[in-house]
Motif scaffolding. Structure first.
Motif, short mmCIF file in Angstrom:
data_model
loop_
_atom_site.label_atom_id
_atom_site.label_comp_id
_atom_site.label_asym_id
_atom_site.label_seq_id
_atom_site.Cartn_x
_atom_site.Cartn_y
_atom_site.Cartn_z
N TYR A 125 48.11 40.46 38.01
CA TYR A 125 48.23 41.48 36.96
C TYR A 125 49.68 41.86 36.70
O TYR A 125 50.10 41.99 35.55
CB TYR A 125 47.46 42.75 37.36
CG TYR A 125 45.97 42.58 37.39
CD1 TYR A 125 45.37 41.85 38.43
CD2 TYR A 125 45.15 43.11 36.41
CE1 TYR A 125 43.99 41.69 38.48
CE2 TYR A 125 43.76 42.95 36.46
CZ TYR A 125 43.20 42.23 37.49
OH TYR A 125 41.84 42.06 37.53
N HIS A 132 43.36 47.75 28.65
CA HIS A 132 43.24 46.45 29.34
C HIS A 132 41.83 45.88 29.15
O HIS A 132 41.67 44.70 28.79
CB HIS A 132 43.56 46.64 30.83
CG HIS A 132 43.35 45.43 31.68
ND1 HIS A 132 44.39 44.78 32.32
CD2 HIS A 132 42.22 44.74 32.00
CE1 HIS A 132 43.89 43.75 32.99
NE2 HIS A 132 42.58 43.70 32.81
N GLU A 174 44.11 37.72 32.61
CA GLU A 174 44.50 39.03 33.14
C GLU A 174 45.90 39.41 32.68
O GLU A 174 46.17 40.56 32.34
CB GLU A 174 44.40 39.03 34.67
CG GLU A 174 42.99 38.93 35.20
CD GLU A 174 42.04 39.97 34.59
OE1 GLU A 174 42.48 41.01 34.08
OE2 GLU A 174 40.82 39.71 34.64
N HIS A 210 40.28 42.51 26.82
CA HIS A 210 39.45 41.37 27.27
C HIS A 210 38.46 40.93 26.19
O HIS A 210 37.88 39.85 26.30
CB HIS A 210 38.71 41.72 28.56
CG HIS A 210 39.53 41.49 29.81
ND1 HIS A 210 40.20 40.32 30.06
CD2 HIS A 210 39.78 42.30 30.87
CE1 HIS A 210 40.82 40.41 31.23
NE2 HIS A 210 40.60 41.61 31.74
ZN LIG Z 1 41.19 42.39 33.53
#
Ligand SMILES: [Zn+2]
Length: 307
Positions: free
Chosen positions: A153, A63, A86, A67
């Motif tokens: 999320y 994750h 996200e 980004h």
């Molecule tokens: Zn994040």
């Protein structure tokens, strides 16, 4: 990720432990929770269990690495668009999980997300109903302090998973690659994201501009319970199969497209996208022979509860 999304913003990536249970992704630098550095059996009590183990072992690092693209190559235009970064970072981590551990691992994570979204928050309402995903940090309230995290999320991952189901795997990945090309070092709004996804809609899509999709899943709330009804009329080889999907547990204004698979002997199963409604209008499919099975959403492509 580089193969699917194009080059990262910088050529090196440093991963550093950070005390606590969180992570963060800056250009060229990832903070990774110290929990992820420990063997599962050596981790603190709050990180035990299958769901948390997957999070700390498989999802968190991917994750934060994601980004590098979602947040650092392209960034959100406003507080109403932060969910995109996200959702895309988390779904990228889930794609990586699926690639390494198979579709069942992805299904298990999504099923856990659905369970949490449907859990009771305040005043008899589900966590998911606290507000649409575009509300961003304003989703967190004294009634449901966890709503921001879970909706951003976990529902966000479901939105990307459903979009993938609508576009198909190849078009979905091509759309993400094009997004990063077109919006490199730029900002992205939710509406720009919808317009781009529209360009990757497969021919003959029942909701080609994805307006119904975004209206229901992004700009409002609701997780429907769905019931499949079908009936066969006529005689072979001129049979008519009517299919309808009834929804409950959502407002009357809610209406989603769900796949229904018709399996027949000696041919590839055919998929029809059927519009759900509280008072559904059936679609009619001509068939030469009686179907072996008619299955509602066999691959779990829609955030719903099957009745
Ligand atoms: Zn994040």
């Amino acid at each position: 990720m580089a193969a699917s999304f194009g080059p990262a913003p910088v050529k090196t990536l440093t991963v550093s432990p950070i005390p606590g249970s969180f992570g963060q992704g800056f250009p060229g630098l990832v903070y990774l929770s110290t929990v992820s550095y420990l063997r599962p059996e050596a981790r603190p009590a709050y990180s035990k269990g299958a769901v948390q183990e997957t999070f700390f072992s498989d999802i968190l690092l991917a994750h934060e690495v994601a980004h590098q693209w979602w947040g650092n190559v392209v960034s959100p235009a406003s507080d109403r668009d932060t969910w995109l970064m996200e959702a895309l970072a988390n779904y990228s981590a889930l794609l990586y999980l699926e690639k390494r551990k198979g579709p069942k691992a992805l299904e298990a994570v999504l099923a856990d997300y659905r369970k949490r979204l449907l859990s009771q928050a305040a005043e008899g309402r589900t966590l998911e109903s606290m507000g649409p995903i575009i509300w961003g940090s304003r989703l967190a309230s004294s009634l449901a302090p966890d709503a921001w995290r879970t909706i951003t999320y976990e529902k966000g991952s479901w939105v990307m998973h459903m979009l993938r189901g609508r576009l198909g795997d190849r078009r979905f990945l091509a759309m993400l690659g094009e997004l990063l090309k077109r919006y490199r070092q730029s900002t992205l709004t939710t509406e720009e994201f919808r317009a781009l996804a529209e360009q990757f809609s497969p021919p003959g899509s029942p909701d080609p501009k994805l307006e119904t999709f975004f209206e229901n899943w992004v700009y409002s709330t609701g997780i429907p319970a769905l019931k499949l009804n079908f009936a066969l009329r006529g005689k072979a080889p001129a049979l008519k199969l009517s299919i309808a999907v009834q929804q409950s547990g959502v407002d009357d204004s809610f209406s989603a497209f769900v796949p229904v698979e018709v399996q027949v002997r000696g041919a590839k199963p055919a998929t029809y996208w059927v519009r759900t409604d509280s008072d559904p209008v059936p679609i009619t499919v001509p068939l030469k022979q009686a179907p072996l099975a008619v299955v509602l959403d066999p691959a779990g492509a829609v955030l719903a509860v099957k009745k």
